[in-house]
Design a protein around this motif. Structure first.
Motif, short mmCIF file in Angstrom:
data_model
loop_
_atom_site.label_atom_id
_atom_site.label_comp_id
_atom_site.label_asym_id
_atom_site.label_seq_id
_atom_site.Cartn_x
_atom_site.Cartn_y
_atom_site.Cartn_z
N PHE A 426 0.77 -1.18 0.14
CA PHE A 426 -0.14 0.15 0.36
C PHE A 426 0.94 0.61 0.22
CE2 PHE A 426 -1.71 3.43 3.20
CZ PHE A 426 -3.00 3.61 1.83
N GLY A 427 0.91 1.46 -1.14
CA GLY A 427 1.72 2.76 -1.06
C GLY A 427 1.60 3.99 -1.23
N ASP A 428 -0.16 4.94 -0.98
CA ASP A 428 -0.25 6.05 -0.22
C ASP A 428 -0.44 6.54 1.08
OD1 ASP A 428 -1.67 8.41 -1.00
OD2 ASP A 428 -3.98 7.14 -1.55
N PHE A 429 0.68 6.71 1.31
CA PHE A 429 1.65 7.35 2.18
C PHE A 429 3.15 7.98 2.09
CE2 PHE A 429 2.74 3.13 2.92
CZ PHE A 429 4.38 3.72 3.50
N GLU A 430 3.28 9.36 3.04
CA GLU A 430 4.14 9.51 3.28
C GLU A 430 5.14 9.12 4.28
OE1 GLU A 430 6.15 11.72 1.29
OE2 GLU A 430 3.82 12.40 0.15
N PRO A 431 6.47 8.58 3.74
CA PRO A 431 7.93 8.16 4.65
C PRO A 431 7.99 8.38 6.75
CG PRO A 431 8.71 8.23 2.54
CD PRO A 431 6.95 9.65 3.06
N PHE A 432 7.42 7.37 7.33
CA PHE A 432 7.63 7.84 8.64
C PHE A 432 8.96 7.10 9.21
CE2 PHE A 432 4.24 4.90 8.27
CZ PHE A 432 3.87 3.98 9.28
N TRP A 433 8.63 7.36 10.73
CA TRP A 433 9.80 6.97 11.48
C TRP A 433 8.40 5.80 12.96
CZ3 TRP A 433 14.26 4.29 11.75
CH2 TRP A 433 15.00 5.20 10.41
N GLU A 434 8.57 4.68 13.19
CA GLU A 434 7.52 4.26 14.09
C GLU A 434 9.43 3.06 15.20
OE1 GLU A 434 4.83 0.26 14.60
OE2 GLU A 434 6.41 -0.53 14.17
N PHE A 435 9.01 3.89 17.09
CA PHE A 435 10.08 3.60 17.50
C PHE A 435 9.14 2.80 18.53
CE2 PHE A 435 11.91 7.66 15.96
CZ PHE A 435 13.58 6.93 15.04
N VAL A 436 9.65 1.12 18.73
CA VAL A 436 9.45 0.44 20.75
C VAL A 436 10.26 0.55 20.89
CG1 VAL A 436 8.66 -1.84 20.27
CG2 VAL A 436 8.30 -0.77 17.47
N SER A 437 9.73 0.31 22.34
CA SER A 437 10.82 0.10 23.14
C SER A 437 9.81 -0.04 24.85
CB SER A 437 11.21 1.65 23.85
OG SER A 437 12.03 1.32 25.01
N GLY A 438 10.80 -1.23 25.46
CA GLY A 438 10.12 -1.87 26.09
C GLY A 438 11.14 -3.45 26.63
N PRO A 439 10.52 -4.01 27.57
CA PRO A 439 9.64 -3.65 28.73
C PRO A 439 10.91 -2.96 30.11
CG PRO A 439 10.62 -5.46 29.11
CD PRO A 439 11.29 -5.30 27.64
N LEU A 440 9.60 -1.54 30.58
CA LEU A 440 10.21 -1.33 31.03
C LEU A 440 10.56 -1.99 32.45
CD1 LEU A 440 10.89 1.61 32.05
CD2 LEU A 440 8.40 1.63 33.69
N HIS A 441 9.54 -3.34 32.92
CA HIS A 441 9.90 -3.62 34.24
C HIS A 441 9.18 -5.37 34.37
CE1 HIS A 441 11.75 -5.83 37.90
NE2 HIS A 441 10.70 -5.84 38.53
N ALA A 442 9.54 -6.39 33.13
CA ALA A 442 8.66 -7.36 32.50
C ALA A 442 9.43 -8.43 31.71
CB ALA A 442 7.39 -7.38 31.79
N GLY A 443 9.18 -9.63 31.75
CA GLY A 443 9.54 -10.67 30.74
C GLY A 443 10.03 -9.34 28.72
N ALA A 444 11.56 -10.47 28.99
CA ALA A 444 11.93 -9.71 27.21
C ALA A 444 11.23 -11.17 26.68
CB ALA A 444 13.05 -9.41 27.47
N PHE A 445 10.92 -10.67 25.41
CA PHE A 445 10.37 -11.22 24.21
C PHE A 445 10.91 -11.10 22.80
CE2 PHE A 445 7.37 -11.78 27.43
CZ PHE A 445 7.04 -13.41 27.82
N GLY A 446 10.58 -11.46 21.95
CA GLY A 446 10.80 -10.71 20.64
C GLY A 446 12.00 -12.05 19.21
N PRO A 447 12.80 -11.05 18.46
CA PRO A 447 12.11 -10.29 17.74
C PRO A 447 10.94 -10.26 17.08
CG PRO A 447 13.72 -10.65 16.77
CD PRO A 447 13.82 -11.08 17.42
N ASN A 448 9.44 -9.77 16.96
CA ASN A 448 8.21 -9.89 15.70
C ASN A 448 9.03 -10.21 14.69
OD1 ASN A 448 7.30 -10.00 18.77
ND2 ASN A 448 5.00 -10.07 17.93
N THR A 449 7.82 -10.89 13.79
CA THR A 449 8.23 -10.60 12.06
C THR A 449 7.27 -9.17 11.84
OG1 THR A 449 8.35 -13.03 11.82
CG2 THR A 449 7.91 -11.32 9.83
N LEU A 450 8.10 -8.90 10.53
CA LEU A 450 7.24 -7.50 10.51
C LEU A 450 5.94 -7.46 9.19
CD1 LEU A 450 10.91 -4.94 10.59
CD2 LEU A 450 7.96 -4.48 10.73
#
Length: 511
Positions: A426-450
């Motif tokens: 789907f190409g009808d948009f402008e480029p942008f960034w998404e920044f992911v950060s966590g956990p703050l205090h929990a179990g760590a997982f990942g990475p997920n599939t894009l």
């Protein structure tokens, strides 16, 4: 700033109240019963939130019916103060209360002092002191931190390691704001007193009665929020840094959606809508949120803070079922919230428009064989909840909205995603960034599939080698965003739980 509090970890340990790790109800418990005699006690510290250029919310909780009193001053000595009478703190709200402090100058550090006065006016609690900074004028510098996911997957307050230490690392960065991206508690995650680690060590949890089972009643949900404030790092941070808080799923139950009926043996109440109402009440009681600022009195709202405007989303209350057809049009924001977001972004005069999202856009987040997140896991044109995000992205591109950045948590690792129509189905948009950060205090997982629908590319990922790694293993994270008011440059640092920068980039605003 000094924090005065009856909840000193060393004092608790010396008194032997931890014992096997369980705290009984009382002043030190998660949701203590109301006292009948003596002077009031502010049991869970103080917080500020939903701050703007001229005001902020101030929150506290007392152990008995009393009147909340707030004093504000330009200096920490409180030589000259302005006093406000807050609400009555009663069992109707679990002893919590908050008041908006108005009439403040922009871009100013404000010191505040909170006490609870007995109903007859003859006795008052020991005061607790904190600070916050009001929003600067447009063009001012901004420093904020964000993260989510607290006390999840069995990892609660461990007194052996000093509790939730990532909060101290965030405090050391001296941010103006904290964006809490949801999973503020794990109401569906009971804590055990001890957890055996793969390397032979033992993790020890502070446990309260409310954290020993899944939350179902209002009091049990209140106890979830009260639990985190037993940690001295959390209380100190909350007193010093104002927050914008949203919710996600674990405030109620894992991966919930409206209308769901649970098939879980640990729950006697199976109707998620009933649980969500109770959780929602506790969430608003225990967080420094101004319901009047929310669009419908719920969660989504926006604030201007100097060079940025922050749009706090609610991607939980209006989503369709996780079992819904992934290819058919779906909902994660709801039509009214999606239209509110587009309208607000297009009207904003801030240099940067920050979208505080409780779910990532392009990461596939499954719910068994179904879909919990936005991405539907199917290549090609947007389907399911993606269709609603596609409309938002198309509309803000059509209206020439520039400099939009998405901040999120949820998936329990940290990453930087760049989205581009050049890579997208789907190409009808402008480029942008998404920044992911966590956990703050929990179990760590990942990475997920894009999911490829919106053309994401992972520019950086820091994830653990195995699922549910404990906070001892170094995969706790928070993000930091700073804006230079003069140049408009926005710098993002993805940091670990000690505050060390793992990756950084600087974005220049489009004019």
């Amino acid at each position: 700033m000094t924090e005065q509090t009856p909840l000193r970890r060393r004092g608790v340990l010396k008194a032997g109240l931890l014992g096997t790790g369980v705290l009984a109800s009382g002043v030190l418990g998660a949701a203590p019963a109301f006292a009948r005699s003596g002077r009031p006690v502010l049991t869970h510290g103080i917080q500020s939130g939903d701050v703007d250029a001229h005001s902020a919310i101030v929150w506290t909780r007392a152990d008995r019916p009393s009147r909340m009193l707030v004093e504000v001053s330009a200096d920490p000595s409180f030589r000259r103060v302005r006093r406000l009478r807050g609400p009555l703190l009663t069992p109707r709200t679990g002893g919590t209360g908050k008041v908006r402090v108005p009439g403040l100058p922009p871009g100013t550090e404000v010191h505040y002092r909170v006490t609870a006065e007995d109903l007859d006016g003859r006795a008052a609690s020991e005061p607790l002191t904190g600070r916050f900074r009001t929003a600067p004028r447009p063009g001012g510098d901004v420093r904020l931190v964000w993260s989510g996911d607290v006390a999840g997957q069995g990892w609660g307050i461990n007194p052996d390691i000093g509790g939730m230490t990532a909060y101290a690392a965030m405090a050391a960065r001296r941010p103006d704001l904290f964006l809490h991206n949801g999973d503020t508690v794990y109401a569906d995650g009971p804590l055990a007193e001890t957890v055996a680690l793969p390397d032979g060590r033992v993790w020890r949890n502070l446990v309260t009665p409310e954290k020993a089972k899944v939350a179902e009643t209002l009091e049990e949900y209140r106890g979830q929020f009260a639990y985190n404030l037993l940690d001295e790092n959390v209380r100190a941070f909350a007193a010093a840094v104002p927050s914008y808080v949203q919710w996600d799923d674990h405030e109620v139950v894992n991966n919930w959606y409206p209308g769901e009926i649970l098939d879980l043996p640990q729950y006697t109440e199976k109707r998620v809508d009933v649980l969500a109402r109770r959780a929602f009440q506790a969430f608003h009681e225990w967080q420094p949120i101004d319901a009047k600022a929310a669009v419908d009195g719920r969660v989504h709202r926006s604030f201007r803070y100097g060079s940025v405007e922050i749009f706090v989303l609610d991607m939980r209350s209006y989503k369709d079922a996780n079992t819904a057809d992934r290819a058919a049009p779906g909902s994660v924001l709801g039509q009214r919230q999606a239209a509110w977001l587009v309208r607000g972004l297009s009207r904003s005069t801030a240099t940067w428009k920050i979208i505080q999202a409780d779910l990532p856009i392009g990461l596939i987040v499954p719910d068994g064989d179904d879909i919990e997140g936005v991405a539907n896991g199917l290549p090609g044109a947007p389907g399911g909840r993606e269709s609603e995000l596609a409309w938002v992205l198309r509309e803000i591109a059509r209206r020439r909205v520039r400099n939009v950045v998405w901040l999120t948590a949820d998936v329990h690792y940290t990453a930087a995603h760049h989205y581009s129509p050049d890579r997208a189905a789907f190409g009808d948009f402008e480029p942008f960034w998404e920044f992911v950060s966590g956990p703050l205090h929990a179990g760590a997982f990942g990475p997920n599939t894009l999911d490829p629908t919106f053309g994401p590319k992972a520019e950086f990922v820091h994830a653990p080698p195995r699922a549910n790694t404990s906070p001892l293993e170094g995969y706790q994270h928070f993000g930091e965003l700073t804006v230079d008011g003069a140049s408009g440059a926005l710098t993002v640092d993805l940091r670990d739980g000690t505050g060390a920068s793992l990756w950084s980039t600087t974005l220049r605003p489009e004019r």
